[in-house]
Design a protein around this motif. Structure first.
Motif, mmCIF file in Angstrom:
data_model
loop_
_atom_site.group_PDB
_atom_site.id
_atom_site.type_symbol
_atom_site.label_atom_id
_atom_site.label_comp_id
_atom_site.label_asym_id
_atom_site.label_seq_id
_atom_site.Cartn_x
_atom_site.Cartn_y
_atom_site.Cartn_z
ATOM 1 N N GLY A 139 8.294 -2.800 13.171
ATOM 2 C CA GLY A 139 7.920 -2.645 14.715
ATOM 3 C C GLY A 139 7.967 -4.227 15.524
ATOM 4 N N ILE A 140 6.858 -4.411 16.264
ATOM 5 C CA ILE A 140 6.800 -5.454 17.157
ATOM 6 C C ILE A 140 6.637 -6.688 16.119
ATOM 7 N N CYS A 141 6.164 -6.438 14.870
ATOM 8 C CA CYS A 141 5.628 -7.626 14.091
ATOM 9 C C CYS A 141 6.728 -8.810 13.728
ATOM 10 N N GLY A 195 2.254 -8.903 9.391
ATOM 11 C CA GLY A 195 2.335 -8.196 10.635
ATOM 12 C C GLY A 195 1.491 -7.049 10.423
ATOM 13 N N ALA A 196 2.478 -5.896 10.671
ATOM 14 C CA ALA A 196 1.523 -4.560 10.596
ATOM 15 C C ALA A 196 2.898 -3.533 10.202
ATOM 16 N N VAL A 197 2.448 -2.381 9.533
ATOM 17 C CA VAL A 197 3.534 -1.624 8.788
ATOM 18 C C VAL A 197 3.419 -0.135 9.683
ATOM 19 N N GLY A 198 4.426 0.566 9.528
ATOM 20 C CA GLY A 198 4.544 1.763 9.914
ATOM 21 C C GLY A 198 5.336 2.099 11.271
ATOM 22 N N GLY A 199 5.503 3.335 11.483
ATOM 23 C CA GLY A 199 6.168 3.702 12.765
ATOM 24 C C GLY A 199 6.653 5.339 12.584
ATOM 25 N N PRO A 200 6.981 5.799 13.724
ATOM 26 C CA PRO A 200 7.346 7.264 13.603
ATOM 27 C C PRO A 200 8.437 7.712 12.628
ATOM 28 N N PRO A 257 4.173 3.912 4.487
ATOM 29 C CA PRO A 257 4.222 2.604 4.866
ATOM 30 C C PRO A 257 2.533 1.953 4.633
ATOM 31 N N GLU A 258 1.706 2.851 5.260
ATOM 32 C CA GLU A 258 0.136 2.233 4.954
ATOM 33 C C GLU A 258 -0.120 1.952 3.459
ATOM 34 N N LYS A 259 0.524 2.627 2.694
ATOM 35 C CA LYS A 259 0.155 2.368 1.108
ATOM 36 C C LYS A 259 0.399 0.930 0.826
ATOM 37 N N ALA A 260 1.331 0.207 1.451
ATOM 38 C CA ALA A 260 1.653 -1.181 1.246
ATOM 39 C C ALA A 260 0.145 -1.940 1.369
ATOM 40 N N LEU A 261 -0.440 -1.543 2.453
ATOM 41 C CA LEU A 261 -1.559 -2.564 2.883
ATOM 42 C C LEU A 261 -2.704 -2.442 1.756
ATOM 43 N N LEU A 262 -2.893 -1.291 1.221
ATOM 44 C CA LEU A 262 -3.938 -1.081 0.086
ATOM 45 C C LEU A 262 -3.423 -1.720 -1.018
ATOM 46 N N ILE A 277 -5.269 -7.214 14.210
ATOM 47 C CA ILE A 277 -5.660 -5.873 13.997
ATOM 48 C C ILE A 277 -4.846 -4.663 14.565
ATOM 49 N N HIS A 278 -3.836 -5.231 15.374
ATOM 50 C CA HIS A 278 -3.127 -4.115 15.891
ATOM 51 C C HIS A 278 -2.076 -3.487 14.946
ATOM 52 N N GLY A 279 -1.397 -2.481 15.323
ATOM 53 C CA GLY A 279 -0.337 -1.821 14.546
ATOM 54 C C GLY A 279 1.010 -2.184 14.990
ATOM 55 N N SER A 280 2.062 -1.453 14.389
ATOM 56 C CA SER A 280 3.446 -2.066 14.711
ATOM 57 C C SER A 280 3.845 -1.862 16.127
ATOM 58 N N ALA A 281 3.125 -0.932 17.054
ATOM 59 C CA ALA A 281 3.373 -0.743 18.367
ATOM 60 C C ALA A 281 4.931 -0.373 18.741
ATOM 61 N N PRO A 282 5.360 0.786 17.866
ATOM 62 C CA PRO A 282 6.857 1.191 18.181
ATOM 63 C C PRO A 282 7.201 1.378 19.584
ATOM 64 N N ASP A 283 6.246 1.782 20.462
ATOM 65 C CA ASP A 283 6.669 2.249 21.767
ATOM 66 C C ASP A 283 7.399 0.970 22.435
ATOM 67 N N ILE A 284 6.766 -0.378 22.094
ATOM 68 C CA ILE A 284 7.409 -1.495 22.921
ATOM 69 C C ILE A 284 8.357 -2.410 21.701
ATOM 70 N N ALA A 336 5.730 -7.530 23.402
ATOM 71 C CA ALA A 336 4.622 -7.685 22.500
ATOM 72 C C ALA A 336 3.860 -9.096 22.880
ATOM 73 N N ASN A 337 2.517 -8.998 22.708
ATOM 74 C CA ASN A 337 1.737 -10.022 22.776
ATOM 75 C C ASN A 337 1.605 -10.746 21.354
ATOM 76 N N PRO A 338 2.218 -12.045 21.226
ATOM 77 C CA PRO A 338 2.002 -12.663 19.784
ATOM 78 C C PRO A 338 0.583 -13.071 19.440
HETATM 79 P P1 NAD Z 1 -0.828 0.167 17.653
HETATM 80 O O1 NAD Z 1 -1.729 -0.853 17.611
HETATM 81 O O2 NAD Z 1 0.326 -0.135 17.014
HETATM 82 O O3 NAD Z 1 -0.524 0.471 19.524
HETATM 83 C C1 NAD Z 1 -1.612 0.966 20.276
HETATM 84 C C2 NAD Z 1 -1.198 0.845 21.664
HETATM 85 O O4 NAD Z 1 -1.271 -0.871 21.660
HETATM 86 C C3 NAD Z 1 0.443 0.692 21.989
HETATM 87 O O5 NAD Z 1 0.339 1.391 23.332
HETATM 88 C C4 NAD Z 1 1.004 -0.515 21.656
HETATM 89 O O6 NAD Z 1 2.218 -0.649 22.524
HETATM 90 C C5 NAD Z 1 -0.119 -1.589 22.199
HETATM 91 N N1 NAD Z 1 0.268 -2.787 21.441
HETATM 92 C C6 NAD Z 1 -0.373 -3.039 20.166
HETATM 93 N N2 NAD Z 1 -0.183 -4.258 19.652
HETATM 94 C C7 NAD Z 1 0.212 -4.745 20.795
HETATM 95 C C8 NAD Z 1 0.433 -6.279 21.313
HETATM 96 N N3 NAD Z 1 0.813 -6.970 20.204
HETATM 97 N N4 NAD Z 1 1.158 -6.417 22.235
HETATM 98 C C9 NAD Z 1 1.049 -5.479 23.233
HETATM 99 N N5 NAD Z 1 0.638 -4.163 23.064
HETATM 100 C C10 NAD Z 1 0.156 -3.988 21.905
HETATM 101 O O7 NAD Z 1 -1.378 1.356 17.116
HETATM 102 P P2 NAD Z 1 -0.802 3.038 16.965
HETATM 103 O O8 NAD Z 1 0.275 3.151 18.181
HETATM 104 O O9 NAD Z 1 -1.882 3.689 16.834
HETATM 105 O O10 NAD Z 1 0.124 2.625 15.569
HETATM 106 C C11 NAD Z 1 1.511 2.326 15.763
HETATM 107 C C12 NAD Z 1 2.067 2.361 14.337
HETATM 108 O O11 NAD Z 1 1.369 1.195 13.586
HETATM 109 C C13 NAD Z 1 1.497 3.695 13.293
HETATM 110 O O12 NAD Z 1 2.869 3.638 12.554
HETATM 111 C C14 NAD Z 1 0.412 3.040 12.482
HETATM 112 O O13 NAD Z 1 0.284 3.624 11.416
HETATM 113 C C15 NAD Z 1 0.733 1.585 12.473
HETATM 114 N N6 NAD Z 1 -0.432 0.641 12.066
HETATM 115 C C16 NAD Z 1 -0.470 -0.264 11.330
HETATM 116 C C17 NAD Z 1 -1.464 -0.841 11.021
HETATM 117 C C18 NAD Z 1 -1.624 -2.190 10.027
HETATM 118 O O14 NAD Z 1 -0.415 -2.391 9.438
HETATM 119 N N7 NAD Z 1 -2.491 -2.639 9.939
HETATM 120 C C19 NAD Z 1 -2.444 -0.844 11.833
HETATM 121 C C20 NAD Z 1 -2.665 0.102 12.807
HETATM 122 C C21 NAD Z 1 -1.616 1.125 13.139
#
Ligand code: NAD
Length: 356
Positions: free
Chosen positions: A12-14, A72-77, A88-93, A279-286, A292-294
């Motif tokens: 994702g955004i990572c 970065g972060a892992v995962g997505g739909p 994907p989360e198995k990679a973190l553990l 701490i955020h995830g892979s934010a697949p929506d953006i 993304a905010n870096p």
């Molecule tokens: P998320 O943190 O990816 O996103 C939540 C919301 O915050 C979304 O609207 C997203 O667009 C926004 N957001 C997150 N990070 C941002 C950034 N850097 N800049 C701007 N907007 C940001 O959480 P989620 O939607 O619950 O999970 C999405 C995927 O990420 C899932 O597959 C989940 O399993 C995975 N995930 C991975 C980790 C990790 O690898 N450590 C942590 C949390 C979620």
């Protein structure tokens, strides 16, 4: 010095945010004489696509051979339907356990220019806060004996919490060491009025505190801590607690900052090698839209310099550059006021680079 960094971008955004952090590291390297050499490895959904498993052996070997790991972060739909052991989360553990990481450091800081995003009352916000959560990561109730059985009232389930003196000593030392890089105050959170593990926790932390006469120690019950975090977060510097209490309190602390796009984290073990990730995830929506905010990933790289490489001055420079970009009113979409102009991921990274 030369530093070898394993770069686990994930999904994702990572792809965008980790590259921003690498550009920052390169710039810091150019001006400080240090060399940060990065080697990319796959983990998460991209590893499933390429190799059929979330954490390829090569990634584990590469991380173990590096001085530190930026993740970065892992995962997505796309991978949501995978069976449990291939998600994907198995990679973190897997990475945390392969690297022997038992300490999780999560700063939660209120940036003055972003005070409007803080959900707390104005008089509390005016005091600001800047705290560091230190959470024990590999022990306690999440790893204790558990099961189902027939009880007095029929079927029941149980989970058990156990902590050894050794586990508490090492997390306490991590907290006191972190406090020495900050304002030298540790609050240890437990439930010593009820739990025997908490009583052992409290007496052990108190004993370790004697090794750190320059750091003050305060004990607090977890229910009070949950209240104090929203009542007066400015009273905290370093907060140390068990796996489960830390899981809950660190999310509470991050929420009161107002933006998950800003928050970094570090996981550390017995060596200097750590795993640094936003701490955020892979934010697949953006993802793939340069929205993304870096900053969380850039600040994770700064934590790596501070905690793994002891490059305090260089870490301070990165943090000051981020502060300065925010103070100048620069915003990505997640932290911009509704309708206000926003920078993309790359432009925000450029702005931070320009301030280094
Ligand atoms: P998320 O943190 O990816 O996103 C939540 C919301 O915050 C979304 O609207 C997203 O667009 C926004 N957001 C997150 N990070 C941002 C950034 N850097 N800049 C701007 N907007 C940001 O959480 P989620 O939607 O619950 O999970 C999405 C995927 O990420 C899932 O597959 C989940 O399993 C995975 N995930 C991975 C980790 C990790 O690898 N450590 C942590 C949390 C979620």
């Amino acid at each position: 010095m030369n530093y070898e960094i394993a770069l686990v971008r994930g999904d994702g955004i990572c792809l965008e945010t980790v590259d921003s952090a690498v550009r920052v590291l390169e710039r810091v390297g150019e001006t400080s004489g240090h060399r940060f050499h990065t080697t990319p490895y796959l983990a998460g959904g991209c590893a499933i696509d390429a190799c059929g498993v979330p954490l390829p052996e090569e990634t584990v070997r590469g991380c173990l051979a590096s001085d530190s790991v930026l993740l970065g972060a892992v995962g997505g739909p796309k991978w949501d339907g995978m069976p449990g052991d291939r998600r994907p989360e198995k990679a973190l553990l897997g990475l945390r356990s392969a690297l022997g990481l038992y300490t999780n450091l999560r700063p939660a800081k209120l940036y003055a220019p972003l005070r409007d995003s803080c959900p707390l009352r104005a008089d509390i916000v005016a005091e600001g806060f800047d705290l560091m959560m230190v959470r024990e990561l590999t022990g306690g109730i999440y790893f204790g004996e558990r099961g189902r059985r027939e009880g007095t009232y029929g079927p029941e389930a149980y989970d058990t919490e156990a902590y050894s003196v050794m586990e508490v000593e090492r997390i306490a030392r991590a907290a006191f060491d972190a406090a020495r890089k900050r304002r030298r105050h540790v609050t240890s959170i437990d439930k010593a009025n009820v739990l025997e593990t908490s009583r052992l926790w409290r007496e052990t932390v108190r004993r370790v505190a004697e090794e750190y006469p320059d750091v003050t120690l305060e004990n607090m019950l977890v229910d009070n801590a949950a209240m104090q975090l929203v009542r007066r977060p400015s009273q905290f510097d370093v907060v140390v607690t068990s796996n489960m209490f830390g899981d809950i309190l660190s999310d509470e602390a991050s929420q009161i900052t107002g933006s998950i796009g800003l928050l970094p984290s570090a996981s550390l073990g017995a060596t200097k090698r750590g795993l640094y990730e936003p701490i955020h995830g892979s934010a697949p929506d953006i993802a793939g839209q340069d929205r993304a905010n870096p900053i969380a990933t850039i600040l994770s790289a700064a934590m790596m310099l501070r905690y793994s490489f002891d490059l305090t001055e260089e870490a301070d420079r990165i943090e000051r550059a981020v502060d300065s970009a925010l103070a100048d009113g620069l915003r990505t979409a997640d932290i911009a006021a509704p309708g206000a102009p926003a920078l993309g991921c790359r432009a925000m990274a450029d702005a931070i680079l320009a301030r280094l």
